[in-house]
Scaffold this motif. Sequence first.
Motif, PDB file in Angstrom:
ATOM      1  N   UNK A  87       0.811  -1.213   0.000  1.00  0.00           N
ATOM      2  CA  UNK A  87       0.000   0.000   0.000  1.00  0.00           C
ATOM      3  C   UNK A  87       0.843   1.262   0.000  1.00  0.00           C
ATOM      4  N   UNK A  88       2.033   1.159   0.571  1.00  0.00           N
ATOM      5  CA  UNK A  88       2.892   2.338   0.714  1.00  0.00           C
ATOM      6  C   UNK A  88       3.227   2.983  -0.635  1.00  0.00           C
ATOM      7  N   UNK A  89       3.839   2.236  -1.565  1.00  0.00           N
ATOM      8  CA  UNK A  89       4.117   2.887  -2.851  1.00  0.00           C
ATOM      9  C   UNK A  89       2.842   3.358  -3.552  1.00  0.00           C
ATOM     10  N   UNK A  90       1.727   2.634  -3.369  1.00  0.00           N
ATOM     11  CA  UNK A  90       0.474   3.091  -3.976  1.00  0.00           C
ATOM     12  C   UNK A  90       0.031   4.431  -3.380  1.00  0.00           C
ATOM     13  N   UNK A  91       0.213   4.581  -2.057  1.00  0.00           N
ATOM     14  CA  UNK A  91      -0.170   5.849  -1.433  1.00  0.00           C
ATOM     15  C   UNK A  91       0.702   6.983  -1.958  1.00  0.00           C
ATOM     16  N   UNK A  92       1.998   6.717  -2.058  1.00  0.00           N
ATOM     17  CA  UNK A  92       2.898   7.748  -2.570  1.00  0.00           C
ATOM     18  C   UNK A  92       2.551   8.078  -4.018  1.00  0.00           C
ATOM     19  N   UNK A  93       2.168   7.038  -4.755  1.00  0.00           N
ATOM     20  CA  UNK A  93       1.762   7.259  -6.134  1.00  0.00           C
ATOM     21  C   UNK A  93       0.521   8.136  -6.169  1.00  0.00           C
ATOM     22  N   UNK A  94      -0.376   7.915  -5.193  1.00  0.00           N
ATOM     23  CA  UNK A  94      -1.578   8.746  -5.119  1.00  0.00           C
ATOM     24  C   UNK A  94      -1.212  10.221  -5.007  1.00  0.00           C
ATOM     25  N   UNK A  95      -0.252  10.520  -4.147  1.00  0.00           N
ATOM     26  CA  UNK A  95       0.155  11.920  -3.993  1.00  0.00           C
ATOM     27  C   UNK A  95       0.836  12.446  -5.251  1.00  0.00           C
ATOM     28  N   UNK A  96       1.715  11.629  -5.826  1.00  0.00           N
ATOM     29  CA  UNK A  96       2.409  12.073  -7.040  1.00  0.00           C
ATOM     30  C   UNK A  96       1.394  12.358  -8.141  1.00  0.00           C
TER      31      UNK A  96
END
Lengths: 435, 347
Positions: A92-101
Motif C-alpha cells: 500500500x505504501x508505494x500506492x499511497x505515494x503514487x496517489x500523492x504524485x
Amino acid sequence: MTDLLAARTQMAISLGFHIVFAEIGIAMPLMMVLAEWRWRRTGERAYLDLARRWSKGTAVLFAVGAVSGTVLSFELGLLWPGFMRYAGPLIGMPFSLEGFAFFLEAIFLGIYLYGWERVGARAHLAAGVVVAVSGAASAVFVVMVNAWMNTPTGFTLDPSGGFATIDPVTAMRSPAAFQQALHMLLAAYAATGMAVAGVHALMLLRGAARDFHRRALTIALLVGAPAAVLQPLSGDVSARVVATTQPVKLAALEGQWATERGAPLRIGGLPDAVREETRWALEIPYGLSLLAFHDPSAEVKGLRSVAPADRPPVAVVHLAFQAMVALGSALALVALWTAWSAWRRREMPEQRMLLRALVLVAPFGFLATEAGWIVTEVGRQPWVVQGLMRTSAAVTPMPGLVVPMLLFILLYLGLGAIVVMLIASLVRETARSAA
Amino acid sequence: MSAVGVGLPEVVAAIMVLALNAYALTGGADFGGGVWDLLARGPGREAQRALIAEQIAPIWEANHVWLILVVVMLFTAFPAAFAALGIVLHIPLTLMLLGIVARGSSFVFRSYGAHDDASQRRWGRVFAVASVVTPLVLGMIVGAIVSGEAGAAAARVPTSPGAVAPSYVSVYVSPWLAPFPLALGVLALAMFAFLAAVYLGVREPALRDAFRRRALWSAAAMFVAAFGALGVAGMTTPHVVGGLTAGGALVLQLAIAASALAAIWALYERRWRFARVAAAAQVSLILWGWVLVQAPFVLPPTLTIRNAAAPRATLELLVGALAAGAVILLPALVYLFRTFAAERRVR
C-alpha cells in the motif's frame, strides 16, 4: 473460458491500455516544458505553437490515462481481492505515494493547460516541470509494486504461510525495484519521444511547415533517442536480476528447458511445452550464460527444474521477449543513426531515408512496451506473488467474469479508436494551420 | 457508536472520511455540473453549458484523485474490507467505473475534438448521462455498505471450493439493488447537483437566477430523498434509523437541518458566498452522519475499524506519508483553486 482466465484477460487488457497513456503522461510534459523553455529563451513563436499544440494532445491522452488508471485501482479489488487482502498492507505504501504524485500531476497539469493567461511565465514553466517530475515519480512508485510481486521482500512468514511481521519500506526496495523502474522510465521516454518524432518526420516528408516540424522533431528526438539507446543496456541489467531472482522466468523468456552450463542464446524459435524443447531457433553458443551471468560457463536453470504446474506459458513469454528485443533494438539503431547523422552535419538531419525510418519505427516503442509487460506478467505465472501466492488463489470468487471482461474489451477498443481518430485530427489541424 | 478509544486505525479511518468529504465537495460537484449540462434549458442553455465546462476543465482531474486516494487508503489500511467490497459490489463498482471512464473521456473529447454540432452534442450527451449515472451508483454502493447488506453478503461467499454456494442474486445483486441503496443514490445525485448549482451561481452573476432556481429545486430533491431514505430504512434496516436518532447523531441531525435552512435562506436572499459555505457544510455533515451511523464498522456487520485494520507498521507509515503528502498537497490545491477562482464579471 474459466473465470481465472477472464480475470487475467481483463487485467491484461486494462493494463495494456493504460500503460500507453501512462507513458505518454510521463514523457509529453517533459517535451512540452522543453518547447516552452526554448520559446522563453529564443522568443521564437514556433516553439510556443509547439508547446500549445502538444498540450492539446496531452490533455486528451492524460484524461484517458487518468480514468483508465482509476479502473485499475478498483480492479485490484474487483478481480484480485485475495491478493489485496494478503498483500495490501505491504504494497500500500508505494500506492499511497503514487496517489500523492498523481495528485500533484493532475493539479499542475490543470494549471499548465488552462493557466497560460492566469499565472506568470516562470510559474507556468514550473508547473510543467512539476507535472513532468511527478509523472515520472508515479511510474516509479507503481512499478515498485510490480517489482515486489516479482521479488517479494520485507516480511517474515508464519507457519500457515501468512505474514508474521511486515516491513513496507523494505518491500518498496525489493531486488527488482531499481532495474524495473529504470526500464519503465526509459521505455516511456523512448516510446513517446520516438512516436512523436515519427509523426513530425511524416509531416516533414509531406513538406508541411518545415520550421515548426523541425523544432518538434528535434525536441522529440532529444527525449526519445537517448532513452532508446540506453534501453538495451537497462535491459541487460534487468535480465541479470531476473536470472538470479526469477530463474524460471528467465528460462521461459529464453526457451531454455534443460539446466545447463554454457547455455546458448536463442534467437527466434518456438518453445513446445509438450515436447519440452524449443525448435527452429538460431542458437548462439554460450550466449545466454554470457548475457545472463557475464560468464560463458555459468549454469542456467532450465524450465524442467520445476514441475509443469509451476511453469509459465513458455511460448507466449518467449515470443513476447523476442518481439520486445527486436522492436527495441530497431528503435535503438534508428536512434543511433539519427544521432550520428546529426553529429556529422551539426544540425537536425532531414534526409528522406532517415525520416522514413523514423516514421516506420514510430509505433515500435509502444509495441515493445506491451511485449515487455507480457514478458514480466505472463513470465511470473502461475504466481501473482512469486513463490508465495498463486494467481488462482487471488482471483475473486464471483462467477461470470467473462461479462465484465467483454465489457472492458469493448470499452477500450472503442475508446482507443476514438482517441486515435482525435489525435489524428489534431495532427491534421496542425498541418493545416501551420502550413 | 461503542466507546472505543481513538488509536491509529481510527486516525486512518478519519483521514479516509476527510478525503471522501473532499471528494464529495469537489469531485461530487463536477458530477453535479454534468447533471445541469443534461438539464440545461431555456435561451441561456448554451451559456450554462459553456460555464459548466469552463469551471470543470482545469480542476476535475485533480478533484477526481481524492477518490483514488480513498481507494488506496482503504486497501492499504483495511485490506479485508477492500477485498470484501470488491467481491460483493463487483457489479455496481464496475458500473461506476464505466461511468467514470465515460464521463472523463467524453468531456475531453467534447473539449478537444471536432467542433461541429453533431460531435459536440454526442459527447455532451455522453458526458451528461454519465454524470448522472455515476453519482447514482456511488450512492447505491454507500447504501449497500451502510445497510449492512454488503457485509452480510460477503460473509455468505463460500470460502472453500466445495461449499454450497448461495444464489448469485443474493450475494452480488440484492445488497445494492434495493430500495434503501436506491434512495441513497438519489440523495447523492441531488446533493452533487445542489453543490454544483450553488458553486456555478457564485461564479457567474449573469446566470445566477437560473442556478438559484436549480439550487433550490435540488435542495428540495435532497430533502425528499433524505426522508425517503429514512422512511425506507425504517421499513428495511431499522438499525440505520436507530443510529441516526441516538444521542450524538441527534445533534448532528440538528446541525444538518440548521445548515440546510441557512443554505436555503442564503439562496433566497442571494447571498451567494454564504450559500456556498452553508451548502458545503450541509453536504459534509450528511456524510459525517453516515460515518456516525456506521462507526465503528468499516463494513458492517462484521468488519470493524479495529479488526479489519492492517498491521501497525503499515498504519504508522501511512499516516506519516499522508501527513508529509498533505504538506505539499494542500498548498498546491489552494494554488490551483486560487488560480481559477476569479469570479466572472457581469457582462
